[in-house]
Write a protein that holds these residues in place. Structure first.
Motif, short mmCIF file in Angstrom:
data_model
loop_
_atom_site.label_atom_id
_atom_site.label_comp_id
_atom_site.label_asym_id
_atom_site.label_seq_id
_atom_site.Cartn_x
_atom_site.Cartn_y
_atom_site.Cartn_z
N LEU A 107 0.95 -1.34 0.07
CA LEU A 107 0.22 0.05 -0.02
C LEU A 107 1.01 1.25 0.06
O LEU A 107 0.70 2.39 -0.89
CB LEU A 107 -0.88 0.07 1.15
CG LEU A 107 -1.95 -1.07 1.18
CD1 LEU A 107 -2.90 -1.31 2.50
CD2 LEU A 107 -3.30 -0.85 0.09
N LEU A 242 -8.89 2.71 -5.02
CA LEU A 242 -8.53 1.37 -5.59
C LEU A 242 -8.82 1.18 -6.97
O LEU A 242 -9.42 -0.07 -7.39
CB LEU A 242 -8.85 0.34 -4.59
CG LEU A 242 -8.31 0.36 -3.20
CD1 LEU A 242 -8.85 -0.79 -2.24
CD2 LEU A 242 -6.79 -0.16 -3.36
N ILE A 263 -8.94 3.76 3.10
CA ILE A 263 -9.36 3.01 1.95
C ILE A 263 -9.99 1.56 2.72
O ILE A 263 -9.66 1.61 3.94
CB ILE A 263 -8.31 2.25 1.10
CG1 ILE A 263 -7.47 1.97 1.84
CG2 ILE A 263 -7.85 3.60 0.38
CD1 ILE A 263 -6.25 1.07 0.84
N SER A 264 -10.96 1.10 2.06
CA SER A 264 -11.54 -0.16 2.70
C SER A 264 -12.17 -0.68 1.58
O SER A 264 -11.63 -0.81 0.46
CB SER A 264 -12.60 0.20 3.69
OG SER A 264 -12.96 -0.77 4.39
N LEU A 267 -10.77 -3.42 -0.89
CA LEU A 267 -9.39 -4.14 -0.53
C LEU A 267 -9.23 -5.66 -0.45
O LEU A 267 -8.27 -6.07 -0.72
CB LEU A 267 -8.81 -3.19 0.69
CG LEU A 267 -7.46 -3.58 0.86
CD1 LEU A 267 -6.60 -3.34 -0.01
CD2 LEU A 267 -6.98 -2.88 2.44
N SER A 268 -10.38 -6.10 0.05
CA SER A 268 -10.11 -7.75 0.00
C SER A 268 -10.93 -8.41 -1.12
O SER A 268 -10.92 -9.48 -0.82
CB SER A 268 -10.79 -8.06 1.46
OG SER A 268 -12.00 -8.50 1.55
N GLY A 311 -5.85 -8.94 0.79
CA GLY A 311 -5.45 -7.59 0.43
C GLY A 311 -4.51 -7.66 -0.60
O GLY A 311 -4.59 -6.93 -1.86
N THR A 314 -5.89 -9.24 -3.90
CA THR A 314 -6.74 -8.19 -4.66
C THR A 314 -5.63 -7.14 -5.34
O THR A 314 -6.12 -6.84 -6.56
CB THR A 314 -7.73 -7.44 -3.42
OG1 THR A 314 -8.54 -8.46 -2.99
CG2 THR A 314 -8.62 -6.59 -4.24
N LEU A 315 -4.87 -6.60 -4.72
CA LEU A 315 -3.94 -5.70 -5.22
C LEU A 315 -3.13 -6.27 -6.58
O LEU A 315 -3.10 -5.61 -7.48
CB LEU A 315 -3.12 -5.01 -4.39
CG LEU A 315 -3.62 -4.16 -3.04
CD1 LEU A 315 -2.60 -3.59 -2.03
CD2 LEU A 315 -4.29 -2.96 -3.81
#
Length: 460
Positions: A107, A242, A263-264, A267-268, A311, A314-315
């Motif tokens: 992040l 995101l 952020i939220s 994220l997952s 997380g 996902t990224l």
């Protein structure tokens, strides 16, 4: 040992709404039934939901922006399975996890400027709560400024900087010295900050309730004013971050670095509740400024290994599948298509959009017949008109959308960033059909929504 939970869930599926009516939220069940949204979804994949009859529904709501990478992404599921099989030592509490450090590192590499200190949370509203505390502790100033119509969550601290009356009522008094200013108004902001006693100005980079986008010079002006008067700038990107807007973070569009970024949601990948507060090492060290204060702010589940793994996965998906670029490309296709429709249909008065975050604004028509029906409908209920758009989109075209907020006459779309040109064109064709019906007084749309108004009044 095999679980029978899924089998039991399938057996109870027909009683879904009865369970919620009895044990959870009967009023929400009533809303779903009244507007015909009680489809009973039993599965989902990518950009599509599957209802009890096996019908596929194009999801242009994405869990209010949770499913940027689509629903049930197989890679994230596989990563979570591997983590569970590895039997990691999660939440030791009196030690630290490598996965947490790795997600924080990732992040920090993506965040703008020198934002590199990360605190993990379980939700967006918890992230806002933490950000407000960080700002107060780092500056020694307790005043907070927020924008009209802002939405930052519904716990008491975040509600104190929420600009929507319908959420604040019955909860006051909230935190003192929380001041509201108009969005996109630098003069009003300066008048509020110039006393030098404001700890933080918090704003959604793009306002979710209505999809209000900052003027070109606004965020740079905000940054300058915050620097001038010693106020920290908190960017709430719980929904617009995101990749949602066609940049990894919405602030990147205006090349502005906040002091704290929240952020939220996405994220997952929608698997595990998780969020993050990303700030500078200087601000972080003013909060956690000694060994005695290493728990100056904490939570129980924020650093759990499943959330951290989700997380990281996902990224990875966002980058490998070029979802930020896809959001910009497909978003422009949808926005251009909607603006072409606005040229043909008088009640679609404005299209506000950036990436795959779009608000369709409706307004009073000029033609006499439509104007009279518009006024009658708004006299019955100021939130009814948009159901004339969302209900047939679902009923006739199997596309899930919803209104952007109370009393706004705005329909908002937040599709997964994975949608294709075919998905976008399906939505635009459906909107053309729905708008055509809404602009014909002899069509079924007006009767349907007027009947809805009557039913709503009877059940109120």
């Amino acid at each position: 040992m095999s679980s029978e939970i899924i089998r039991k869930v399938k057996e109870r599926s027909a009683d879904n709404y009865g369970l919620h009516r009895q044990y959870i939220n009967p009023q929400f069940v009533r809303v779903l039934e009244v507007i015909g949204f009680n489809r009973n979804y039993v599965g989902a994949e990518g950009a599509y939901l599957i209802d009890k009859n096996g019908k596929e529904v194009l999801d242009f709501l994405a869990g209010f922006g949770v499913y940027n990478i689509g629903r049930n992404h197989p890679y994230v599921a596989e990563v979570l399975k591997e983590v569970m099989e590895a039997k990691t030592a999660s939440l030791v509490q009196m030690d630290v996890s490598p996965m947490c450090g790795m997600l924080a590192e990732k992040l920090a590499s993506l965040a703008p400027g020198d934002l590199e200190a990360v605190f993990f949370t379980n939700s967006g509203t918890e992230g806002v709560e933490g950000a407000l505390k960080f700002a107060r502790q780092a500056t020694g100033k307790h005043k907070l400024v927020h924008c009209d119509h802002a939405f930052h969550g519904l716990t008491l601290g975040s509600l104190s900087v929420n600009g929507n009356r319908e959420f604040r009522e019955r909860n006051e008094p909230l935190l003192p010295d929380c001041i509201s200013v108009p969005f996109n108004d630098l003069e009003a902001l300066e008048n509020t900050l110039k006393g030098g006693d404001v700890g933080a100005f918090i704003l959604e980079t793009v306002q979710g309730k209505g999809v209000f986008i900052p003027d070109e010079a606004y965020l740079k002006g905000v940054r300058e004013l915050c620097d001038r008067y010693g106020t920290l700038l908190i960017a709430d990107e719980v929904q617009c971050g995101l990749g949602r807007t066609g940049k990894m973070f919405a602030v990147n569009h205006w090349d502005v670095k906040p002091d704290i970024l929240v952020i939220s949601k996405a994220l997952s990948g929608g698997y595990i509740p998780v969020g993050a507060i990303i700030t500078t090492r200087d601000i972080h060290s003013k909060v956690f400024d000694s060994m005695e204060r290493c728990f100056a702010h904490s939570n129980t589940f924020g650093q759990n290994d499943l959330a951290m793994a989700a997380g990281l996965a996902t990224l990875e998906i966002i980058e490998k599948e070029n979802l930020v670029e896809n959001a910009e490309r497909i978003g422009n296709r949808i926005i251009d298509g909607l603006r072409e429709l606005a040229n043909r249909y008088e009640m679609l008065t404005e299209v506000r959009g950036i990436g795959l975050m779009t608000g369709m604004q409706f307004g009073e028509p000029k033609s006499m017949g439509l104007k009279a029906s518009w006024k009658l409908l708004h006299k019955m209920n100021e939130d009814l008109f948009c159901q004339m758009i969302t209900m047939p989109l679902l009923d006739r075209h199997d596309i899930l959308t919803q209104v952007a907020g109370h009393g706004l006459d705005t329909v908002k779309i937040l599709p997964p960033l994975t949608i294709t040109e075919e998905d976008a064109d399906k939505f635009l064709e459906a909107m053309d059909d729905v708008l055509k019906s809404a602009h014909s007084l002899t069509g079924s749309a007006w009767k349907t929504v007027k009947d809805l108004g009557v039913r709503t009044a009877k059940t109120a």
